[in-house]
Design a protein around this motif. Structure first.
Motif, PDB file in Angstrom:
ATOM      1  N   GLY A 197      -5.110  -7.427  -4.680  1.00 26.57           N
ATOM      2  CA  GLY A 197      -4.655  -7.187  -5.409  1.00 26.57           C
ATOM      3  C   GLY A 197      -4.016  -6.628  -6.605  1.00 26.57           C
ATOM      4  O   GLY A 197      -4.306  -5.048  -6.477  1.00 26.57           O
ATOM      5  N   ASN A 198      -3.218  -6.815  -7.338  1.00 21.84           N
ATOM      6  CA  ASN A 198      -2.940  -4.965  -8.305  1.00 21.84           C
ATOM      7  C   ASN A 198      -2.018  -5.665  -9.565  1.00 21.84           C
ATOM      8  O   ASN A 198      -1.505  -6.715  -9.781  1.00 21.84           O
ATOM      9  CB  ASN A 198      -1.813  -4.669  -8.369  1.00 21.84           C
ATOM     10  N   PRO A 248      -8.515  -0.591   1.079  1.00 19.90           N
ATOM     11  CA  PRO A 248      -8.066   0.551   1.134  1.00 19.90           C
ATOM     12  C   PRO A 248      -7.994   0.923   2.583  1.00 19.90           C
ATOM     13  O   PRO A 248      -6.671   1.228   3.614  1.00 19.90           O
ATOM     14  CB  PRO A 248      -8.465   2.074   0.133  1.00 19.90           C
ATOM     15  N   THR A 267     -10.362  12.505  -5.027  1.00 15.69           N
ATOM     16  CA  THR A 267      -9.784  11.564  -5.766  1.00 15.69           C
ATOM     17  C   THR A 267      -8.851  11.884  -5.457  1.00 15.69           C
ATOM     18  O   THR A 267      -7.663  11.924  -5.608  1.00 15.69           O
ATOM     19  CB  THR A 267      -9.740  12.766  -7.802  1.00 15.69           C
ATOM     20  N   ALA A 315     -11.616  -6.216  -3.936  1.00 23.28           N
ATOM     21  CA  ALA A 315     -10.533  -5.132  -4.251  1.00 23.28           C
ATOM     22  C   ALA A 315      -9.344  -5.115  -4.085  1.00 23.28           C
ATOM     23  O   ALA A 315      -8.604  -4.315  -3.865  1.00 23.28           O
ATOM     24  CB  ALA A 315     -11.746  -3.681  -2.916  1.00 23.28           C
ATOM     25  N   PHE A 333      -1.215   5.549  -8.115  1.00 17.09           N
ATOM     26  CA  PHE A 333      -2.196   6.350  -7.490  1.00 17.09           C
ATOM     27  C   PHE A 333      -3.426   5.807  -7.572  1.00 17.09           C
ATOM     28  O   PHE A 333      -4.492   5.770  -6.474  1.00 17.09           O
ATOM     29  CB  PHE A 333      -2.476   7.792  -8.182  1.00 17.09           C
ATOM     30  N   LEU A 388      -1.131   2.768 -11.449  1.00 20.59           N
ATOM     31  CA  LEU A 388       0.042   1.968 -10.403  1.00 20.59           C
ATOM     32  C   LEU A 388       0.282   3.053  -9.703  1.00 20.59           C
ATOM     33  O   LEU A 388       0.137   2.448  -8.502  1.00 20.59           O
ATOM     34  CB  LEU A 388       0.975   1.553 -11.674  1.00 20.59           C
ATOM     35  N   SER A 422      -8.611   6.252 -10.977  1.00 19.70           N
ATOM     36  CA  SER A 422      -9.489   7.713 -10.803  1.00 19.70           C
ATOM     37  C   SER A 422     -10.610   7.670  -9.740  1.00 19.70           C
ATOM     38  O   SER A 422     -10.799   8.428  -8.593  1.00 19.70           O
ATOM     39  CB  SER A 422     -10.244   6.759 -11.570  1.00 19.70           C
ATOM     40  N   ALA A 423     -10.635   6.064  -8.782  1.00 17.03           N
ATOM     41  CA  ALA A 423     -12.128   6.548  -8.035  1.00 17.03           C
ATOM     42  C   ALA A 423     -11.680   6.411  -6.749  1.00 17.03           C
ATOM     43  O   ALA A 423     -12.016   6.533  -5.626  1.00 17.03           O
ATOM     44  CB  ALA A 423     -13.421   5.520  -7.993  1.00 17.03           C
ATOM     45  N   GLY A 424     -10.438   6.231  -6.488  1.00 17.00           N
ATOM     46  CA  GLY A 424      -9.405   6.496  -4.982  1.00 17.00           C
ATOM     47  C   GLY A 424     -10.062   4.656  -4.458  1.00 17.00           C
ATOM     48  O   GLY A 424      -9.469   5.050  -3.307  1.00 17.00           O
ATOM     49  N   GLY A 425     -10.840   3.294  -4.819  1.00 15.84           N
ATOM     50  CA  GLY A 425     -11.228   2.874  -4.419  1.00 15.84           C
ATOM     51  C   GLY A 425      -9.808   1.571  -4.903  1.00 15.84           C
ATOM     52  O   GLY A 425      -9.477   1.390  -3.763  1.00 15.84           O
ATOM     53  N   SER A 426      -9.094   1.562  -5.138  1.00 12.01           N
ATOM     54  CA  SER A 426      -7.865   0.729  -6.088  1.00 12.01           C
ATOM     55  C   SER A 426      -6.881   1.150  -5.555  1.00 12.01           C
ATOM     56  O   SER A 426      -6.683   1.872  -4.966  1.00 12.01           O
ATOM     57  CB  SER A 426      -8.075   0.912  -7.343  1.00 12.01           C
ATOM     58  N   THR A 427      -6.111  -0.363  -5.325  1.00  8.22           N
ATOM     59  CA  THR A 427      -4.570  -0.087  -5.072  1.00  8.22           C
ATOM     60  C   THR A 427      -3.823   0.238  -5.442  1.00  8.22           C
ATOM     61  O   THR A 427      -3.739   0.698  -7.072  1.00  8.22           O
ATOM     62  CB  THR A 427      -4.638  -1.700  -4.087  1.00  8.22           C
ATOM     63  N   THR A 428      -2.626   0.410  -4.273  1.00 11.34           N
ATOM     64  CA  THR A 428      -1.467   0.967  -5.616  1.00 11.34           C
ATOM     65  C   THR A 428      -0.317   0.701  -5.447  1.00 11.34           C
ATOM     66  O   THR A 428      -0.290  -0.256  -4.558  1.00 11.34           O
ATOM     67  CB  THR A 428      -1.187   1.879  -4.705  1.00 11.34           C
ATOM     68  N   ALA A 429       0.626   0.254  -5.895  1.00 15.44           N
ATOM     69  CA  ALA A 429       1.491  -0.064  -6.368  1.00 15.44           C
ATOM     70  C   ALA A 429       3.301   0.946  -6.511  1.00 15.44           C
ATOM     71  O   ALA A 429       3.688   1.313  -7.667  1.00 15.44           O
ATOM     72  CB  ALA A 429       1.978  -0.409  -7.667  1.00 15.44           C
ATOM     73  N   ARG A 468     -12.061   5.229   3.700  1.00 13.27           N
ATOM     74  CA  ARG A 468     -12.297   4.105   2.487  1.00 13.27           C
ATOM     75  C   ARG A 468     -12.526   3.113   3.312  1.00 13.27           C
ATOM     76  O   ARG A 468     -12.013   2.431   3.865  1.00 13.27           O
ATOM     77  CB  ARG A 468     -11.774   4.300   1.375  1.00 13.27           C
ATOM     78  N   ASN A 497      -7.336  10.154  -1.345  1.00 12.43           N
ATOM     79  CA  ASN A 497      -6.234   9.034  -0.574  1.00 12.43           C
ATOM     80  C   ASN A 497      -4.812   9.356  -0.165  1.00 12.43           C
ATOM     81  O   ASN A 497      -3.919   9.298  -0.010  1.00 12.43           O
ATOM     82  CB  ASN A 497      -6.553   7.598  -1.690  1.00 12.43           C
ATOM     83  N   GLU A 506      -6.202  -1.280   4.906  1.00  7.91           N
ATOM     84  CA  GLU A 506      -4.609  -1.595   4.793  1.00  7.91           C
ATOM     85  C   GLU A 506      -4.173  -0.267   5.698  1.00  7.91           C
ATOM     86  O   GLU A 506      -2.729  -0.257   6.342  1.00  7.91           O
ATOM     87  CB  GLU A 506      -4.673  -0.453   3.127  1.00  7.91           C
ATOM     88  N   GLY A 565       0.643  -0.406   0.081  1.00  8.32           N
ATOM     89  CA  GLY A 565      -0.254   0.147   0.082  1.00  8.32           C
ATOM     90  C   GLY A 565       0.703   1.211  -0.408  1.00  8.32           C
ATOM     91  O   GLY A 565       1.507   1.932  -0.351  1.00  8.32           O
ATOM     92  N   GLN A 598      -8.033   4.637 -16.346  1.00  5.31           N
ATOM     93  CA  GLN A 598      -7.830   2.967 -16.968  1.00  5.31           C
ATOM     94  C   GLN A 598      -7.878   2.719 -18.175  1.00  5.31           C
ATOM     95  O   GLN A 598      -7.324   1.898 -18.365  1.00  5.31           O
ATOM     96  CB  GLN A 598      -9.541   2.476 -16.498  1.00  5.31           C
ATOM     97  N   SER A 624      -6.593  -4.830  -9.083  1.00  5.94           N
ATOM     98  CA  SER A 624      -7.299  -5.397  -8.363  1.00  5.94           C
ATOM     99  C   SER A 624      -8.208  -6.315  -8.831  1.00  5.94           C
ATOM    100  O   SER A 624      -8.548  -6.118 -10.368  1.00  5.94           O
ATOM    101  CB  SER A 624      -7.715  -4.741  -7.617  1.00  5.94           C
TER     102      SER A 624
END
Lengths: 316, 422
Positions: free
Chosen positions: B381-382, B102, B76, B379, A273, A271, A276-283, B98, B79, B105, A54, A254, B384
């Motif tokens: 994984g990468n 997230p 946006t 939600a 950030f 990757l 767009s919606a802020g909900g997904s994971t980052t690398a 969230r 986070n 985490e 994260g 996307q 995800s």
């Protein structure tokens, strides 16, 4: 005569002082440069050597992020997919934006009627914000009420109607052409300045030597336009490999639909950030690795190209 | 010299890209005011500022010496802003969290204060609490609101064509055909934006994979996404495309919303947050919803998840005051106020709303809810698993993927990180 003895000394001192102080003036700029450019560059470089959970930095993993970027699925597929799109971006922009800009600038230079007006007209889109441009063209390209499809229908070309931005075959090309439309005026401006800096006598001398039409362009105009062509090529190269704003404005982060509009910068954004919606994971690690790769790639090829062109310029 | 200039110019331009790799900002939390404590709340709901001020006023009736400031940042960017602040040991005292991965985490990284023994937590059902429960099994957040996705419909069109809310999957399919024959677009859905697709799968999927039973099985690792149940849920989405608008592959959120509120389309598979927008766009619209009828003989379902929770910054200097505020957020008084002011479904069970639609949605949530599986459980994984199903479904609608390939890709993605499936 004390004052007279004293005067030259102060002058010299003053001059020395001036010479010293003059070096102090770039300091604010250097601090800003260091803080916002040099530091992030090295920060990104160090980030790319670590494992990230994260937003928490994990252990040092050396070059693993780079390895994953190129060997691990789906990252490597996505990388090459986006890389191909960047190349297409560059090629199409060179042809449609710069090629057209060169021709238009030549026409304007030859002083056709209304050339002043044309110059302004071509440059106008450039005054709009990219986000506005993206929004406008999204409306124009809308499949069901957009101007383009409506016009096609009115002139009896229904068969050509399409969901321009929704069809993977046309989405990226549409965006690139919008970008060409947007960047055309800038190209015209640069090329026009190039034409105007060619001494008139050369044309006359050419004429006397019997050059005309294409030969004139080939033998006199082109060689002297090398600096303008060079700067436009470099700028287009950098811009197309950093292509982000317009893609983001028109298709989001996307690379939709189905990764068909993904560019390296959009992929990087996703990757680092997390979409767009802020909900997904980052690398963060992978994202930083990609940024580093992109930076090295762009600076290497730009330097190479500049070197080559400079030699060429001397040869010509 | 000229060469140097050109090269350094180029280097400068390319460096600009890299700047974006690192941005820093801080939402500072300053100490107390003269006559008491000052709490700051960080959130992504900039549009709710006025409503939160009313909530704070109410809170101050009981705790007049705790000064509360609601400081939201753009959705946006929230986070990024929050994460950077937390990393440098700062950030607001109270954090709008969230839901699910997230948020959890942050809890796992030690940035949040566990809410052990906070009164009122026991009233929430287990699945609501799961949105902000750490992997150490401690509770880190007070759930705020429930979001739902369901099929909205235009009551006027249904009346005109003589249709009723479907009770079975067959009825639903017949209803679609009838609407199409009458010249309406039955389902207003576009496939240009991927998130709409996982949302649509969240509504229609449970009718085919068998709702909660499948969710229980897959989270226990007892079934797979390549199972027939799940595959049939993807096939159902594929089958429904005949009822989508013309050129659906080029339509995004704005387009499909417009088609629905202008009465071109009869149904709209979307989330509860659209209610306010639709009403604003067309106050005449007679809006209804129905739970999705099952194709495999189960109860109809409303798809739900917790949209946000409130947590306490582990670095806060005002943890006691912050706990008092969170405590207040578990009260019925707050819940009632929340539904009235925000027109959303409170996470507190049994709160009534004076808005008929919101009220019946709230009831349906209590009786027929199934989780939005991709958001609640997958939600991570990468990229995800949720992002994977979005892209893959998009590929399916563009004719690049078969439903079976979609299911396989989802399974592969989930398998790569989700413990029970490994």
């Amino acid at each position: 005569m004390k004052p007279a003895m004293h005067k030259p000394l102060t002058l010299k001192k003053q001059r020395n002082w001036k010479r010293l102080t003059i070096h102090l003036f770039p300091i604010p700029a250097l601090i800003i440069y260091g803080l916002f450019i040099v530091y992030p560059l090295f920060a990104a470089l160090t980030y790319s050597f670590f494992d990230w959970k994260g937003i928490v930095r994990g252990e040092f993993v050396g070059l693993d992020n780079f390895k994953d970027l190129f060997t691990l699925q789906p990252f490597s597929d996505l990388f090459w997919n986006a890389f191909g799109h960047n190349i297409l971006y560059f090629v199409l922009q060179m042809i449609f934006q710069n090629g057209l800009a060169f021709i238009l600038a030549y026409i304007i230079y030859k002083k056709v009627r209304g050339s002043e007006f044309l110059k302004i007209a071509y440059f106008l889109p450039r005054l709009l914000s990219v986000i506005v441009v993206g929004f406008l063209w999204k409306l124009i390209l809308n499949p069901n009420y957009g101007a383009l499809n409506v016009i096609l229908e009115k002139v009896g070309l229904e068969d050509l109607e399409k969901a321009w931005l929704g069809d993977p075959d046309t989405a990226l090309i549409s965006i690139i052409l919008v970008n060409c439309w947007y960047g055309l005026g800038f190209g015209v401006l640069i090329f026009l300045a190039g034409f105007q800096s060619i001494p008139k006598e050369l044309f006359e001398a050419g004429k006397l030597d019997g050059a005309a039409g294409f030969a004139m362009i080939r033998r006199i105009v082109l060689p002297l336009m090398v600096p303008s062509i060079m700067i436009m090529t470099v700028l287009t190269f950098i811009q197309s490999f950093e292509a982000f704003e317009l893609v983001y404005a028109m298709q989001g982060s996307q690379g939709e639909p189905y990764h068909s509009t993904d560019t390296l910068a959009v992929y990087f954004y996703r990757l680092a950030f997390g979409g767009s919606a802020g909900g997904s994971t980052t690398a963060v690690g992978l994202g930083s690795a990609l940024a580093v790769v992109l930076f090295i790639f762009i600076s290497f090829f730009t330097a190479l190209y500049l070197k080559y062109m400079q030699k060429k310029q001397v040869d010509l | 010299m000229k060469k140097m200039k050109a090269i350094s110019f180029v280097a400068f331009l390319s460096l600009i890209l890299v700047i974006s790799a690192c941005s820093s900002s801080d939402t500072g939390s300053d100490g107390g005011s003269e006559d008491g404590t000052t709490l700051t709340i960080g959130s992504w709901r900039t549009e709710d500022k006025a409503s939160y001020e009313k909530v704070i006023e109410k809170f101050n009736e009981e705790y007049p010496d705790i000064n509360v400031e609601f400081k939201p940042s753009k959705n946006t960017e929230y986070n990024t802003i929050l994460n950077t602040a937390l990393q440098s040991g700062e950030g607001p005292d109270i954090i709008h969290l969230r839901p699910y991965t997230p948020g959890i985490e942050l809890a796992d990284a030690g940035y949040l204060e566990p809410l052990d023994g906070l009164e009122g937590l026991d009233q929430y059902p287990e699945e609501t609490l799961a949105a902000s429960k750490g992997t150490d099994d401690k509770q880190y957040g007070v759930p705020l609101n429930i979001s739902t996705t369901q099929m909205f419909y235009n009551k006027k069109i249904f009346e005109e064509v003589g249709l009723e809310e479907p009770k079975t999957w067959e009825e639903f399919m017949t209803l679609n055909k009838t609407l199409q024959d009458e010249g309406y677009t039955p389902i207003s859905l576009g496939t240009k934006e991927g998130w709409l697709l996982s949302l649509a799968h969240g509504i229609i999927g449970p009718a085919h994979y068998g709702a909660n039973e499948f969710v229980d099985n897959i989270t226990a690792g007892e079934t797979e996404f390549t199972s027939d149940e799940f595959k049939s849920s993807i096939e159902a989405l594929d089958e429904l495309k005949q009822f989508f608008p013309e050129n659906y592959e080029g339509l995004g959120m704005e387009d499909i919303r417009t088609m629905f509120f202008t009465g071109d389309a009869a149904m709209f598979p979307l989330g509860s947050w659209e209610i306010e927008v639709l009403r604003e766009m067309n106050p005449e619209l007679e809006l209804g919803f129905f739970p999705m009828p099952s194709a495999v003989g189960k109860e109809p379902t409303i798809t739900t998840w917790v949209d946000g929770s409130y947590a306490i910054n582990a670095n806060s200097e005002n943890k006691d005051a912050a706990k008092k505020f969170l405590q207040f957020m578990t009260t019925e008084e707050f819940g009632t106020m929340f539904t009235e002011e925000f027109k959303m479904i409170s996470a507190i069970p049994g709160i009534e709303s004076d808005d008929e639609l919101v009220n019946s949605l709230g009831k349906a949530v209590e009786e027929q809810s199934t989780p939005y599986m991709m958001l609640v459980h997958f939600a991570g994984g990468n990229p995800s698993t949720k992002a994977t199903i979005e892209t893959e479904l998009q590929g399916m609608y563009l004719g690049e993927r078969s439903p079976e390939e979609v299911a396989n890709a989802v399974q592969d993605s989930a398998k790569s990180w989700y413990e029970p499936l490994k």
